[in-house]
Motif scaffolding. Structure first.
Motif, PDB file in Angstrom:
ATOM      1  N   LYS A  76      12.792  13.506 -12.817  1.00 38.10           N
ATOM      2  CA  LYS A  76      13.851  12.568 -12.977  1.00 38.10           C
ATOM      3  C   LYS A  76      14.171  12.066 -14.348  1.00 38.10           C
ATOM      4  O   LYS A  76      15.230  11.875 -14.719  1.00 38.10           O
ATOM      5  CB  LYS A  76      13.823  11.312 -11.762  1.00 38.10           C
ATOM      6  CG  LYS A  76      13.733  11.575 -10.450  1.00 38.10           C
ATOM      7  CD  LYS A  76      15.025  11.986 -10.060  1.00 38.10           C
ATOM      8  CE  LYS A  76      15.379  12.413  -8.849  1.00 38.10           C
ATOM      9  NZ  LYS A  76      16.516  12.910  -8.522  1.00 38.10           N
ATOM     10  N   ALA A  77      13.221  11.879 -15.169  1.00 38.86           N
ATOM     11  CA  ALA A  77      13.137  11.283 -16.636  1.00 38.86           C
ATOM     12  C   ALA A  77      14.028  12.381 -17.233  1.00 38.86           C
ATOM     13  O   ALA A  77      14.793  12.403 -18.163  1.00 38.86           O
ATOM     14  CB  ALA A  77      11.839  11.069 -17.110  1.00 38.86           C
ATOM     15  N   MET A  78      13.471  13.657 -17.036  1.00 44.42           N
ATOM     16  CA  MET A  78      13.907  14.847 -17.805  1.00 44.42           C
ATOM     17  C   MET A  78      15.461  15.113 -17.517  1.00 44.42           C
ATOM     18  O   MET A  78      16.402  15.517 -18.232  1.00 44.42           O
ATOM     19  CB  MET A  78      13.274  16.349 -17.591  1.00 44.42           C
ATOM     20  CG  MET A  78      11.781  16.159 -18.386  1.00 44.42           C
ATOM     21  SD  MET A  78      11.007  17.740 -17.871  1.00 44.42           S
ATOM     22  CE  MET A  78      11.667  18.892 -18.675  1.00 44.42           C
ATOM     23  N   TRP A 138       1.525   6.970  -6.688  1.00 47.90           N
ATOM     24  CA  TRP A 138       0.829   8.074  -6.659  1.00 47.90           C
ATOM     25  C   TRP A 138       1.255   9.597  -6.514  1.00 47.90           C
ATOM     26  O   TRP A 138       1.007  10.448  -7.237  1.00 47.90           O
ATOM     27  CB  TRP A 138      -0.576   7.728  -5.895  1.00 47.90           C
ATOM     28  CG  TRP A 138      -1.646   9.068  -5.922  1.00 47.90           C
ATOM     29  CD1 TRP A 138      -2.517   9.060  -6.912  1.00 47.90           C
ATOM     30  CD2 TRP A 138      -1.846   9.910  -5.085  1.00 47.90           C
ATOM     31  NE1 TRP A 138      -3.137  10.181  -6.603  1.00 47.90           N
ATOM     32  CE2 TRP A 138      -2.759  10.849  -5.428  1.00 47.90           C
ATOM     33  CE3 TRP A 138      -1.091  10.295  -4.021  1.00 47.90           C
ATOM     34  CZ2 TRP A 138      -3.292  11.879  -4.813  1.00 47.90           C
ATOM     35  CZ3 TRP A 138      -1.523  11.602  -3.249  1.00 47.90           C
ATOM     36  CH2 TRP A 138      -2.466  12.338  -3.751  1.00 47.90           C
ATOM     37  N   TRP A 139       1.789   9.577  -5.463  1.00 51.50           N
ATOM     38  CA  TRP A 139       2.548  10.878  -5.137  1.00 51.50           C
ATOM     39  C   TRP A 139       3.480  11.455  -6.093  1.00 51.50           C
ATOM     40  O   TRP A 139       3.519  12.305  -6.709  1.00 51.50           O
ATOM     41  CB  TRP A 139       3.113  10.869  -3.853  1.00 51.50           C
ATOM     42  CG  TRP A 139       3.831  12.155  -3.270  1.00 51.50           C
ATOM     43  CD1 TRP A 139       3.246  13.216  -2.871  1.00 51.50           C
ATOM     44  CD2 TRP A 139       5.125  12.451  -3.716  1.00 51.50           C
ATOM     45  NE1 TRP A 139       4.215  14.152  -3.007  1.00 51.50           N
ATOM     46  CE2 TRP A 139       5.473  13.864  -3.141  1.00 51.50           C
ATOM     47  CE3 TRP A 139       6.409  11.879  -4.284  1.00 51.50           C
ATOM     48  CZ2 TRP A 139       6.720  14.399  -3.357  1.00 51.50           C
ATOM     49  CZ3 TRP A 139       7.444  12.127  -4.233  1.00 51.50           C
ATOM     50  CH2 TRP A 139       7.841  13.649  -3.674  1.00 51.50           C
ATOM     51  N   ALA A 140       4.396  10.419  -6.714  1.00 55.17           N
ATOM     52  CA  ALA A 140       5.420  10.660  -7.594  1.00 55.17           C
ATOM     53  C   ALA A 140       5.001  11.150  -8.843  1.00 55.17           C
ATOM     54  O   ALA A 140       5.435  12.157  -9.364  1.00 55.17           O
ATOM     55  CB  ALA A 140       6.464   9.601  -7.650  1.00 55.17           C
ATOM     56  N   ASP A 141       3.772  10.582  -9.322  1.00 53.42           N
ATOM     57  CA  ASP A 141       3.122  10.975 -10.638  1.00 53.42           C
ATOM     58  C   ASP A 141       2.712  12.338 -10.449  1.00 53.42           C
ATOM     59  O   ASP A 141       2.550  13.286 -11.416  1.00 53.42           O
ATOM     60  CB  ASP A 141       2.239  10.006 -10.997  1.00 53.42           C
ATOM     61  CG  ASP A 141       2.849   8.637 -11.666  1.00 53.42           C
ATOM     62  OD1 ASP A 141       4.155   8.920 -11.843  1.00 53.42           O
ATOM     63  OD2 ASP A 141       2.221   7.633 -11.750  1.00 53.42           O
ATOM     64  N   LYS A 142       1.737  12.682  -9.457  1.00 52.60           N
ATOM     65  CA  LYS A 142       0.896  13.781  -9.029  1.00 52.60           C
ATOM     66  C   LYS A 142       1.902  15.218  -8.852  1.00 52.60           C
ATOM     67  O   LYS A 142       1.674  16.091  -9.296  1.00 52.60           O
ATOM     68  CB  LYS A 142      -0.040  13.725  -7.794  1.00 52.60           C
ATOM     69  CG  LYS A 142      -1.094  12.852  -8.244  1.00 52.60           C
ATOM     70  CD  LYS A 142      -2.146  13.450  -9.160  1.00 52.60           C
ATOM     71  CE  LYS A 142      -3.211  12.490  -9.426  1.00 52.60           C
ATOM     72  NZ  LYS A 142      -4.041  12.921 -10.541  1.00 52.60           N
ATOM     73  N   GLY A 195       0.691  -1.332  -0.150  1.00 53.72           N
ATOM     74  CA  GLY A 195      -0.003  -0.052   0.137  1.00 53.72           C
ATOM     75  C   GLY A 195       0.729   0.966   0.111  1.00 53.72           C
ATOM     76  O   GLY A 195       0.533   2.218  -0.676  1.00 53.72           O
ATOM     77  N   LEU A 196       1.916   1.257   0.702  1.00 51.72           N
ATOM     78  CA  LEU A 196       2.847   2.195   0.778  1.00 51.72           C
ATOM     79  C   LEU A 196       3.542   2.732  -0.465  1.00 51.72           C
ATOM     80  O   LEU A 196       3.746   3.659  -1.003  1.00 51.72           O
ATOM     81  CB  LEU A 196       4.004   2.404   1.675  1.00 51.72           C
ATOM     82  CG  LEU A 196       3.577   2.269   3.312  1.00 51.72           C
ATOM     83  CD1 LEU A 196       4.583   1.918   4.104  1.00 51.72           C
ATOM     84  CD2 LEU A 196       2.909   3.577   3.470  1.00 51.72           C
ATOM     85  N   ALA A 197       3.709   1.569  -1.275  1.00 51.84           N
ATOM     86  CA  ALA A 197       4.305   1.617  -2.517  1.00 51.84           C
ATOM     87  C   ALA A 197       3.242   2.014  -3.534  1.00 51.84           C
ATOM     88  O   ALA A 197       3.721   2.960  -4.469  1.00 51.84           O
ATOM     89  CB  ALA A 197       4.750   0.057  -3.144  1.00 51.84           C
ATOM     90  N   VAL A 198       2.343   1.774  -3.450  1.00 55.11           N
ATOM     91  CA  VAL A 198       0.937   2.468  -4.288  1.00 55.11           C
ATOM     92  C   VAL A 198       0.928   4.046  -3.927  1.00 55.11           C
ATOM     93  O   VAL A 198       0.767   4.948  -5.040  1.00 55.11           O
ATOM     94  CB  VAL A 198      -0.261   1.738  -4.246  1.00 55.11           C
ATOM     95  CG1 VAL A 198      -1.548   2.433  -4.666  1.00 55.11           C
ATOM     96  CG2 VAL A 198      -0.119   0.481  -4.614  1.00 55.11           C
ATOM     97  N   LEU A 199       0.932   4.459  -2.712  1.00 53.57           N
ATOM     98  CA  LEU A 199       1.033   5.732  -2.257  1.00 53.57           C
ATOM     99  C   LEU A 199       2.204   6.566  -2.972  1.00 53.57           C
ATOM    100  O   LEU A 199       1.966   7.677  -3.448  1.00 53.57           O
ATOM    101  CB  LEU A 199       0.771   5.896  -0.688  1.00 53.57           C
ATOM    102  CG  LEU A 199      -0.672   5.387  -0.267  1.00 53.57           C
ATOM    103  CD1 LEU A 199      -0.407   5.525   1.468  1.00 53.57           C
ATOM    104  CD2 LEU A 199      -1.609   6.564  -0.728  1.00 53.57           C
TER     105      LEU A 199
END
Length: 80
Positions: free
Chosen positions: A52-54, A41-45, A34-38
């Motif tokens: 990091k990709a850029m 989600w936070w990293a994308d939002k 569950g923490l991985a999913v959170l």
């Protein structure tokens, strides 16, 4: 990725009933997933993933430019 690794290790220890993890509740063992999913989600939002990709792409681009300049003898000192 760290949370996912912890979750898999905890899951294996719980399933194989090894050590103190065997007595833990399933909620505790599955919590890292569950923490991985959170985290994802936070990293994308927040834009963390895209940033990091850029940065990686910019570094590859600069390395390529430096290599070409060095081959032409135009690079006086290496960039940091």
């Amino acid at each position: 990725m760290f949370f996912l690794l912890i979750g898999v290790v905890g899951l294996l220890l719980k399933y194989l009933e090894i050590g103190p993890v065997a007595t833990w509740s399933w909620w505790v063992v599955l919590a890292p997933f569950g923490l991985a999913v959170l985290w994802w989600w936070w990293a994308d939002k927040s834009g963390y993933t895209e940033k990091k990709a850029m940065e990686k792409m910019d570094k590859r681009k600069q390395d390529r430019i430096d290599k070409q300049r060095s081959a032409m003898g135009m690079l006086s000192k290496k960039r940091k």
